[in-house]
Design an enzyme around this catalytic site. Structure first.
Site, PDB file in Angstrom:
ATOM      1  CG  HIS A  37      -1.740 -13.117   7.042  1.00 30.45           C
ATOM      2  ND1 HIS A  37      -1.739 -11.746   7.205  1.00 30.45           N
ATOM      3  CD2 HIS A  37      -1.410 -13.341   5.742  1.00 30.45           C
ATOM      4  CE1 HIS A  37      -1.427 -11.167   6.052  1.00 30.45           C
ATOM      5  NE2 HIS A  37      -1.219 -12.115   5.146  1.00 30.45           N
ATOM      6  CG  HIS A 120       6.806 -14.150   4.329  1.00 37.14           C
ATOM      7  ND1 HIS A 120       6.513 -14.592   3.050  1.00 37.14           N
ATOM      8  CD2 HIS A 120       6.304 -12.892   4.417  1.00 37.14           C
ATOM      9  CE1 HIS A 120       5.869 -13.634   2.393  1.00 37.14           C
ATOM     10  NE2 HIS A 120       5.717 -12.597   3.202  1.00 37.14           N
TER      11      HIS A 120
END
Length: 197
Positions: A37, A120
């Site tokens: 995620h 990220h």
């Protein structure tokens, strides 16, 4: 109450591309594919009333879907690397969404997030990896990128683990709306009225 955070989900094709980066680094604990995620805002442990208020406010966010692409990989912790990540292509829409979530959290009374938003996807946690091994691992994979994908929603996730890396539970889903399309001028040309004479 479990630790809460808002995030963007990674679609299956992009997650499969990321999974090909697993392996080849001694001392890495790889994140399970279903737990990939992009964290938008870490909220942490809050009481039930605060959690309800967060959900109610997040539910009012009205933003369009947007496109994202994952590209490049790197590590956090230069002298003692502690995680490997895949980067996210710059996205003004994602930054605007993250900024709105941050403002909502502060209005509710949560302290500002001390970290700069660096989107990220964490791929691995490192405990005993040597810097040389990390440098070697990254050197062979620097040109990584996925196809562009649409982000149709963001989610509120919870984690009961103290180590990080999952498993995560989806507590709430917040859809983004389809972008408004501007009609082309050619379809909007007014037809002359027929003469009544």
């Amino acid at each position: 109450m479990p630790r809460l955070f808002t995030a963007l989900e990674i679609p299956r094709n992009a997650a499969m591309s990321l999974s090909l980066l697993r392996g080849g680094l001694p001392g890495a604990r790889w994140i399970d594919v279903e737990n990939y995620h992009i964290t938008l805002r870490f909220i942490g442990d809050v009481d039930g009333r605060t959690a309800d208020e967060i959900v109610e406010r997040l539910d009012r966010i009205d933003r369009p879907e947007f496109q994202l692409r994952l590209e490049g990989i790197g590590s956090f912790g230069s002298k003692k690397p502690h995680s490997i990540w895949a980067g996210v292509s710059p996205s003004p829409e994602m930054n605007a969404l993250q900024g709105e979530i941050e403002r909502i959290c502060q209005r509710i009374g949560l302290p500002p997030d001390p970290r700069k938003f660096t989107p990220h996807v964490t791929l691995a946690r490192l405990k005993y990896s040597r810097v040389d091994d990390v440098v070697h691992y990254l050197a062979g994979r620097g040109n990584f990128q996925t196809s562009t994908f649409t982000v149709p929603r963001f989610v509120l996730l919870s984690s009961r683990e103290s180590v990080g890396g999952g498993p995560y539970l989806t507590e709430e889903v917040f859809p983004l709306h389809e972008p408004l399309t501007v009609p082309s001028l050619s379809t909007n040309v007014l037809q002359p009225l027929k003469s009544l004479a």
